[in-house]
Design an enzyme around this catalytic site. Structure first.
Site, PDB file in Angstrom:
ATOM      1  N   TRP A 183       0.857  -1.182   0.000  1.00  0.00           N
ATOM      2  CA  TRP A 183       0.000   0.000   0.000  1.00  0.00           C
ATOM      3  C   TRP A 183       0.894   1.232   0.000  1.00  0.00           C
ATOM      4  CZ3 TRP A 183      -0.305   4.114   3.479  1.00  0.00           C
ATOM      5  CH2 TRP A 183      -1.309   5.046   3.199  1.00  0.00           C
ATOM      6  N   GLU A 224      -3.131  -3.002  -2.382  1.00  0.00           N
ATOM      7  CA  GLU A 224      -4.238  -2.413  -1.626  1.00  0.00           C
ATOM      8  C   GLU A 224      -4.600  -1.023  -2.132  1.00  0.00           C
ATOM      9  OE1 GLU A 224      -5.314  -1.118   2.997  1.00  0.00           O
ATOM     10  OE2 GLU A 224      -3.370  -1.995   2.511  1.00  0.00           O
ATOM     11  N   LYS A 226      -7.153   2.574  -2.057  1.00  0.00           N
ATOM     12  CA  LYS A 226      -7.733   3.492  -1.092  1.00  0.00           C
ATOM     13  C   LYS A 226      -8.508   4.561  -1.844  1.00  0.00           C
ATOM     14  CE  LYS A 226      -6.564   5.897   3.205  1.00  0.00           C
ATOM     15  NZ  LYS A 226      -5.489   6.223   4.156  1.00  0.00           N
ATOM     16  N   ASP A 257      -9.774  -3.107   2.031  1.00  0.00           N
ATOM     17  CA  ASP A 257      -9.818  -2.528   3.373  1.00  0.00           C
ATOM     18  C   ASP A 257     -11.194  -1.894   3.554  1.00  0.00           C
ATOM     19  OD1 ASP A 257      -9.627  -0.520   5.508  1.00  0.00           O
ATOM     20  OD2 ASP A 257      -7.480  -0.946   5.492  1.00  0.00           O
ATOM     21  N   HIS A 260     -11.598   1.894   3.186  1.00  0.00           N
ATOM     22  CA  HIS A 260     -11.007   2.554   2.028  1.00  0.00           C
ATOM     23  C   HIS A 260     -11.983   2.812   0.885  1.00  0.00           C
ATOM     24  CE1 HIS A 260      -6.488   1.594   2.961  1.00  0.00           C
ATOM     25  NE2 HIS A 260      -7.108   2.223   3.936  1.00  0.00           N
ATOM     26  N   HIS A 284      -8.586  -6.265   5.071  1.00  0.00           N
ATOM     27  CA  HIS A 284      -8.211  -5.442   6.210  1.00  0.00           C
ATOM     28  C   HIS A 284      -9.526  -4.947   6.804  1.00  0.00           C
ATOM     29  CE1 HIS A 284      -3.737  -4.295   5.305  1.00  0.00           C
ATOM     30  NE2 HIS A 284      -3.929  -5.583   5.526  1.00  0.00           N
ATOM     31  N   ASP A 292     -11.892   7.388   6.562  1.00  0.00           N
ATOM     32  CA  ASP A 292     -11.021   6.269   6.913  1.00  0.00           C
ATOM     33  C   ASP A 292     -10.349   6.514   8.259  1.00  0.00           C
ATOM     34  OD1 ASP A 292      -9.418   4.049   6.871  1.00  0.00           O
ATOM     35  OD2 ASP A 292      -7.872   5.004   5.677  1.00  0.00           O
ATOM     36  N   ASP A 294     -10.384   4.300  10.814  1.00  0.00           N
ATOM     37  CA  ASP A 294      -9.848   3.050  11.364  1.00  0.00           C
ATOM     38  C   ASP A 294     -10.201   2.840  12.831  1.00  0.00           C
ATOM     39  OD1 ASP A 294      -8.485   1.994   9.034  1.00  0.00           O
ATOM     40  OD2 ASP A 294      -7.138   3.689   9.227  1.00  0.00           O
ATOM     41  N   ASP A 324      -7.068  -3.913  10.533  1.00  0.00           N
ATOM     42  CA  ASP A 324      -6.286  -2.690  10.352  1.00  0.00           C
ATOM     43  C   ASP A 324      -7.018  -1.522  11.006  1.00  0.00           C
ATOM     44  OD1 ASP A 324      -4.583  -0.704   9.641  1.00  0.00           O
ATOM     45  OD2 ASP A 324      -4.801  -0.939   7.471  1.00  0.00           O
TER      46      ASP A 324
END
Length: 416
Positions: A183, A224, A226, A257, A260, A284, A292, A294, A324
């Site tokens: 990533w 990955e 995003k 993810d 993302h 993820h 994002d 997380d 993640d």
């Protein structure tokens, strides 16, 4: 607890579900724990390393952050002791053991991670790995593998090459493939003119960085995407369209993810589409709120759909499950345990579903029956099965882990 389990077992048996078989199947759910939750993505390249740049931001300053690899491993052992089943560990390249020397990222070697390999071998677990293409002077312009500065691209290409070699050795020594996920934070804060130029450079850089062949028995490449990040609000070079195309064209895994994408997009809905065209998907799992951010994973509808899609389609062998999130505002060990257990619970609920019956209803156009049975399942005694699974794995059930985390905080974390 055994009595509650037996009652739940009978309930599920009436629906055609064997809970004993589910407990065995849960052993296939190995979740890769992201090491960076222990120290807010700082790493150990140098003393007092701090996160910087690359569109990543950790909020909070709760006491107890790991400040050394020894403290990190102590925290990880505590987390593992509170989780049922067997898990994996996911490392970023900045978490090597560099012995106090400044080893730049285009110079890292297997020897800097041999301690982690030995640590994982002692615990009978696998490792996954990631190049760290952020928090570095060579990433200060906002571009790494897609930079128009050839010297910058060459630096990061070499870093990725070395990470792949390290990953392959991890998989070889541990006897389980290491998923190596690439990533990059590359993008533009304001409207760019030459999107195509950066994407053409990224493709060329990836072609070179991923050119050395390794056995999939040792290492699996993933890329990955995003949607956007801090400092990359107007354009992210490695978009979902770019990386899905690259993964299909080059037989790589695609990393999805859950933080993302647009908030109205569902990662759970993407899994079966991607697996029509690629061999493997890396997950993820996180919890985005508005962007994002997380957040710690919870047992919510999105995570349940992700698990259901994997279980309903027998994709456990093709989907690699990772977490993640990074939350520095609460006890970091507790965050790990809550987030991982939530993901595990989602998979257990998916396995307790009478999928055959539901699919038959669907094939016959019996949508009322399908909806009704899905609603009935919401009131079944899943908690009793989960608690029993924890008991047979010798970890706290129910809210028992809360007291364990609190004791660990007082005995270890507050003294740091």
């Amino acid at each position: 607890m055994k009595k509650a389990y037996e009652l739940a077992k009978e309930q599920y048996k009436a629906l055609g579900v064997d809970t004993d078989a589910v407990l065995k199947q849960m052993d296939k759910v190995q979740i890769s724990l992201h090491c960076w939750q222990t120290d807010d993505v700082g790493g150990f390249e140098k003393p007092d390393a701090e996160l910087g740049g690359g569109g990543i931001q950790v909020t909070g300053n709760y006491p107890g952050k790991a400040t050394s690899i020894e403290e990190m491993r102590t925290d990880l052992d505590k987390v593992l002791a509170l989780l049922p089943g067997k898990q994996r560990l996911n490392l970023h390249a900045i978490y090597g053991e560099f012995g106090g020397e400044l080893v730049d990222r285009d110079q890292i070697e297997v020897k800097h991670f041999q301690g982690w390999i030995d640590w994982a071998k002692e615990r009978g677990m696998g490792l996954d790995f990631n190049p760290t293409c952020f928090s570095h002077p060579m990433a200060d312009t906002g571009f790494t593998l897609s930079s128009k500065d050839e010297s910058v691209r060459k630096f990061w290409i070499e870093h990725v090459k070395r990470c792949r070699a390290i990953s392959a050795e991890m998989g070889k020594q541990l006897g389980t493939p290491c998923v190596m996920n690439t990533w990059i934070p590359d993008g533009s804060k304001d409207e760019p003119i030459d999107r195509n130029g950066h994407r053409a450079l990224l493709k060329a850089s990836l072609d070179e960085a991923l050119s050395t062949p390794y056995s999939k028995e040792h290492m699996i490449d993933a890329v990955e995407s995003k949607l956007f990040g801090i400092g990359a609000e107007s354009m992210t070079v490695g978009s979902h369209d770019f990386y899905l195309g690259y993964a299909i064209a080059n037989s790589k895994a695609i990393c999805l993810d859950s933080g993302h994408f647009h908030l109205t997009e569902s990662v759970g809905d993407k899994i079966s589409s991607c697996l029509q065209f690629v061999d493997d998907v890396l997950l993820h799992i996180s919890r985005p709120i508005r962007w994002d951010s997380d957040h710690v994973v919870t047992f919510n509808d999105e995570v349940r759909l992700i698990a259901s899609e994997i279980v309903r389609n027998n994709y456990l062998d093709r989907v690699k499950i990772g977490l993640d999130f990074f939350d520095g505002s609460i006890n970091r060990v507790g965050a790990y345990v809550v987030g991982t257990r939530a993901a595990q619970q989602a998979f257990m609920v998916a396995m307790l579903e009478p999928t055959k019956t539901l699919r038959e209803y669907e094939e016959k156009g019996q949508y009322f029956e399908r909806l009704a049975l899905l609603e009935v399942l919401k009131t079944r005694s899943f908690g009793a099965v989960w608690d029993y699974y924890c008991q047979v794995n010798n970890v706290p059930s129910g809210d028992g882990f809360i007291a364990d985390v609190q004791k660990y905080e007082q005995a270890v974390l507050v003294k740091r």
